[in-house]
Write an enzyme that holds these catalytic residues in place. Structure first.
Site: not given
Ligand SMILES: Cc1ncc(C[n+]2csc(CCOP(=O)(O)OP(=O)(O)O)c2C)c(N)n1
Lengths: 177, 588
Positions: B76, B138-139, B188, B503
């Site tokens: 979803e 349920f749900q 529902k 990042m």
């Molecule tokens: C759902 C979610 N969890 C954690 C984060 C924190 N976060 C921001 S950027 C990042 C790293 C992203 O890694 P990647 O997809 O390998 O991209 P890169 O930065 O290496 O280009 C994280 C963990 C987020 N933004 N969203």
């Protein structure tokens, strides 16, 4: 800290209280009191919410966030001197045989409070007024045995010439009056 | 209000017909009313996933297959992001259809993302029957409660008769004013039961309590124009609101007539072509050097359809203290929220700029504009050129995006995920056309890109859609490869694989003494995974192969996954450290 009274006019729908209070919660603003009732217009509810805050600017931002809610028609924020306001307090006082008898005359004349119910060995006294008046009475009545004390939220009307509903968006309203 | 469809009572279709077949005329059930309402709103695409509490609607959908294209996603959250991608490129509400409980809660991330990025969504969610409400059935989940703070509006339909009116409201609220997500929780029983009155659909045009102001007040426009005309060093900051209002042409006219330089927020990118002489770059934490530094030099800031997000302002208490501010915004609660406006104008960006145009004086701010270019030169020399002219080591993210930009002539719709690759994509893609960047800005939701790219491709079938995705992000929603393949959408996806949550690693490097706490990924073989889903792909590990690999990707007939192995530990600069003022932007 300044006390603000926020009047919110809304369409009367389920869940709105929640939606409004979430905005206070998110901004970590404590609600001192809250009352809701339907207004002179059918289907229009009025929330009166009292908060204390240091920053008028923050209160203005809060008001704007509340206005964003789809069902909210108008929001007004007031300082205490701009409104006439009151609360109701009920005191349940124990009066068993042989206890110190109540000075009803003082209660009536000095404190403008009324015994609204006589129980077998207790009475219920109603005091209407602002919070200072209610606590003054509280200080006085304390000498008796207070079994229960309850205070309502604030109700308030603005000291303006017009009724607030006049400011609401135009629509074909049904009136109670 | 004008009735656009007045439908006579009709017989209830097959599934629920048996018992009432003989009664004539009979009235349609809630599910069929829902289908008719969607058609009345011009909905042709729904992203969804079925389940027990939404089965009557799915049953009705069976009868409408040739009018409404239902796309079965794999999760979803994917439905939500796909609907966002669709909405962002079409400007119309994306529609999601999911079941109660887990179906609805899986959608929550996308709803929150849509709210903060002002994306119109209509989420239709099944709920347990009216009699079971509140019994922990349920749900059953309190989806109204859960989504109240993250929707523009939500409503629980417990009665089939409510369907037409509520749907009309939902679409009006989602798509007007500042757009946003709306959720309809439908029991529902309301889906199954028959309406007690004939179905009539009136599109909603206004509500008593909700009246967004599109046309600005003339005195506000005049005050804004006076400020703009008096400015020596004016600066236009463009947010997402300009593209939402489809005011790109008006904005350009305003900038050209007044000679004022234009910068954009992350979501404002592609509003104005990056090669336009008045465009100076993008703002914010990883934005360009000049646009950030110069905000502290301007005497009048003209902010249009943007909300001074903290990623843009840095420390707001030190932001544009020297400048007078014109704030053009359709959402009045944004005015003075972060930055006090000297001349606020509440209204739709297109209408406001149209009203401003005759009042602003032609001007030439060449000297002021040239000051930006000095910083461009520095940024170029210290960051851009070195990143693009590497000869040794692994491929850099910048090179991939730069080459992609050239090969697509800046004409593609770029969909990015969240992280370093997102910032690099924004830095190096040279946008030529409006509405060409779809990214998760306010929420920064990892896993956004793949489903959003799919939704964007469905919404803009004639455009090339390229998703740029991090190796971490990809693994959050990679199951949507299945949706892409099943629906034969020619989405092109590029994974920039650095084997890191890049990042986060960058922050750990810069601010946590290189303590790389849980950011290294042991990745699967992405291409094998793509093949498993029936999608072609290839890996590129050599600089010398990059051009061919991109050509293969772009020329491929159908969807394609290109994995590019990039430098493991590169950093995105410039960077405004969190909590610093924008003029403290770092180049290294
Ligand atoms: C759902 C979610 N969890 C954690 C984060 C924190 N976060 C921001 S950027 C990042 C790293 C992203 O890694 P990647 O997809 O390998 O991209 P890169 O930065 O290496 O280009 C994280 C963990 C987020 N933004 N969203």
């Amino acid at each position: 800290m300044t006390t603000y009274t926020i009047c919110i006019f809304t369409e009367n729908t389920i869940g709105l209280l929640n939606r409004i209070t979430i905005i206070f919660t998110r901004r970590r603003i404590n609600i001192e009191s809250l009352t809701v009732s339907e207004t002179e217009r059918k289907g229009v509810s009025r929330f009166t919410i009292v908060i204390k805050h240091e920053s008028r600017e923050e209160v203005e931002k809060l008001v704007r966030q509340i206005r964003k809610i789809v069902e909210v028609m108008a929001v007004f924020g007031y300082l205490n001197d701009e409104i006439v306001y009151n609360e109701i307090a009920l005191f349940k006082i124990s009066t068993p045989l042989g206890s110190k008898s109540l000075d009803v005359e003082t209660i009536n004349k000095e404190y403008k409070a009324w015994v609204v119910y006589w129980g077998l060995d207790y009475v219920v006294i109603e005091k209407t007024g602002n919070d200072t008046e209610i606590f003054e009475f509280f200080a006085y009545i304390k000498q008796y045995d207070i079994l229960e004390f309850v205070r309502s939220g604030r109700v308030a009307v603005g000291k303006t010439e017009k009724g607030l509903v006049e400011y609401l968006p135009e629509s074909e309203w049904a009136y109670y009056l | 209000m004008e009735a656009i469809a007045s439908i006579k009572p009709e017989t209830v279709p097959a599934a629920s017909v048996a018992a009432i077949d003989t009664v004539a005329p009979t009235y349609i059930n809630g599910s069929h009313a829902l289908m008719k309402a969607l058609l009345a709103e011009g909905v042709d695409t729904i992203f969804g996933y079925p389940g027990g509490a939404i089965m009557p609607v799915y049953d009705a959908l069976y009868d409408y297959q040739d009018q409404i294209n239902h796309i079965l996603v794999r999760h979803e959250q994917g439905a939500g992001h796909a609907a966002q991608g669709y909405a962002r490129v079409t400007g119309r509400a994306g529609v999601c259809l999911v079941t109660s409980g887990p179906g609805a809660t899986n959608l929550v991330t996308a709803i929150a993302d849509a709210l903060i990025d002002s994306t119109p969504l209509v989420c239709l969610v099944g709920q347990v029957g009216k009699k079971l409400l509140g019994t922990d059935a349920f749900q059953e989940a309190d989806v109204m409660g859960v989504t109240m703070p993250i929707t523009k509006w939500n409503y629980q339909i417990t009665d089939a008769d409510e369907v037409p009116e509520i749907l009309a409201k939902a679409f009006y609220i989602a798509q007007s004013g500042r757009p946003g997500p709306v959720l309809i929780d439908m029991t529902k029983s309301a889906q199954l039961e028959l309406m007690t009155k004939p179905y009539v659909y009136e599109r909603c045009q206004s509500l008593v309590s909700y009246r967004p102001r599109r046309i600005p007040k003339q005195e506000q426009v005049e005050a804004a124009a006076a400020l703009i005309n008096s400015a020596k060093r004016p600066y236009i900051l463009v947010g997402h609101g300009v593209q939402i209002a489809k005011a790109e042409d008006e904005l350009r006219e305003l900038a050209e007539k007044t000679g004022i330089p234009v910068a954009t927020t992350l979501l404002g990118q592609s509003t104005i072509p990056t090669n336009h002489p008045l465009y100076v770059g993008w703002l914010g934490m990883h934005g360009n050097y000049g646009p950030n530094v110069m905000t502290d030099q301007a005497d009048v800031i003209i902010a249009i359809g943007m909300r001074f997000d903290d990623r843009v302002t840095g420390d707001a208490s030190k932001y544009i203290k020297q400048a007078k501010v014109v704030h053009i915004e359709i959402d009045p609660s944004e005015i003075d929220k972060i930055i006090r406006a000297d001349a606020p104008v509440v209204g739709d960006a297109k209408e406001v700029i149209k009203a401003l145009l005759p009042l602003v004086k032609p001007n030439d701010h060449t000297v002021w504009r040239n000051e930006f270019r000095k910083y461009d030169a520095i940024e170029n020399e210290t960051i851009t050129v070195p990143e693009l002219t590497n000869t040794g080591g692994k491929i850099r993210m910048a090179e991939v995006i730069d080459m992609l930009s050239k090969k697509t002539k800046g004409e593609a719709i770029l969909v990015t995920d969240v992280g370093q690759h997102q910032m690099m994509a924004s830095r190096y893609y040279q946008f030529r056309r409006p509405n060409s960047l779809v990214t998760s800005g306010g929420m920064g939701t990892m896993g956004f890109a793949l489903p959003a790219a799919f939704g964007a491709q469905v919404g803009a079938p004639d455009r090339q859609v390229v998703a740029v995705i991090g190796d971490g992000c990809f693994q959050m929603t990679l199951q949507e490869l299945g949706t892409i393949v099943q629906n034969k959408q020619p989405v092109k996806a590029i994974i920039l694989n650095n084997n890191f949550l890049g990042m986060v690693r960058q922050w750990q490097q810069l601010f946590h003494e290189r303590r790389y706490s849980f950011v290294e990924l042991q990745n699967p073989d992405f291409i094998t995974i793509a093949r498993g889903f029936g999608m072609d792909g290839q890996t590129c590990d050599e600089r010398s192969n990059l051009s061919d690999a991109l050509d293969t990707l772009l020329a491929h007939d159908g969807p394609f996954l290109l994995e590019v192995i990039v430098e493991k530990e590169e950093n995105v600069f410039p960077m405004v450290p969190a909590g610093a003022s924008v003029s403290q932007i770092r180049l290294k």
